[in-house]
Motif scaffolding. Structure first.
Motif, PDB file in Angstrom:
ATOM      1  N   SER A 185       0.817  -1.206   0.000  1.00 29.21           N
ATOM      2  CA  SER A 185       0.000   0.000   0.000  1.00 29.21           C
ATOM      3  C   SER A 185       0.854   1.260   0.000  1.00 29.21           C
TER       4      SER A 185
ATOM      5  N   HIS B 121      -3.325   8.731   1.450  1.00 23.54           N
ATOM      6  CA  HIS B 121      -4.140   7.668   0.861  1.00 23.54           C
ATOM      7  C   HIS B 121      -5.130   7.127   1.884  1.00 23.54           C
ATOM      8  N   GLN B 122      -4.664   6.875   3.099  1.00 25.55           N
ATOM      9  CA  GLN B 122      -5.541   6.363   4.153  1.00 25.55           C
ATOM     10  C   GLN B 122      -6.682   7.334   4.436  1.00 25.55           C
TER      11      GLN B 122
ATOM     12  N   HIS C 106      -5.254  -2.231  -4.867  1.00 24.07           N
ATOM     13  CA  HIS C 106      -5.360  -2.807  -3.523  1.00 24.07           C
ATOM     14  C   HIS C 106      -6.322  -3.994  -3.484  1.00 24.07           C
TER      15      HIS C 106
END
Length: 142
Positions: free
Chosen positions: A33, A47-48, A122
C-alpha cells in the motif's frame, strides 16, 4: 491489595505461528500500500485519509473528528492532514448547514481519480493474499 490473575489459556506453537503469519501478511499488505500510494504521488497517510472519507460507514458526511477516529490519530493531527489535503486539491471543506461549528469533508474529483486507481490495485492485492488469510481467520471457528 493484589488481584488474583486469571489463568492464562495454553498457547500452542501453532497459535504463535498463526499470529506470526497474520502479522507478516498485514505488514506485506501495508508495504504494498505504501509503495502504491507513493507511486501515485501521495503519502500513505494521505491515501488512508482519502479512503477513510470515501469509505466512511453509511456513506454519510465526514468531519475532521470522524477522520481522526478512523485513522486513530489526534484531532490536531487530522486538522493538519486535512489542511495538506486541501492545499493539494484533494479535499474540499464545507460548513455543516445544521451545525455551523462542524466542517464536513468531501473528496475532490482529483482525489476520487487517485483513490479509484489505488483501490483497483489494492483489491487485486487483497485477492492475492486472501487465500493465505482465510485459514488464519477461520481457526477460531474449528
Amino acid at each position: 491489595m493484589t488481584h488474583p490473575q486469571k489463568p492464562r489459556p495454553a498457547i500452542s506453537q501453532a497459535d504463535y505461528q498463526r499470529l506470526s503469519e497474520f502479522r507478516y501478511l498485514i505488514r506485506r499488505f501495508l508495504e504494498f500500500s505504501q509503495v502504491q500510494a507513493e507511486d501515485a504521488g501521495l503519502t500513505p497517510r494521505q491515501h488512508q485519509a482519502l479512503l477513510a472519507i470515501k469509505g466512511f460507514p453509511g456513506g454519510g458526511p465526514v468531519t475532521v473528528g470522524d477522520l481522526a477516529e478512523r485513522l486513530r490519530i489526534r484531532h490536531h493531527s487530522a486538522v493538519e492532514l486535512v489542511n495538506r489535503l486541501g492545499d493539494a486539491g484533494l479535499v474540499a471543506r464545507d460548513q455543516d448547514k445544521d451545525d455551523h461549528r462542524r466542517v464536513l469533508l468531501q473528496l475532490t474529483e482529483r482525489a476520487d481519480d487517485h483513490l479509484a486507481d489505488l483501490s483497483v490495485a489494492h483489491l487485486d492485492e487483497l485477492s492475492r493474499i486472501e487465500p493465505m488469510l482465510r485459514p488464519l481467520l477461520r481457526h477460531g471457528d474449528e
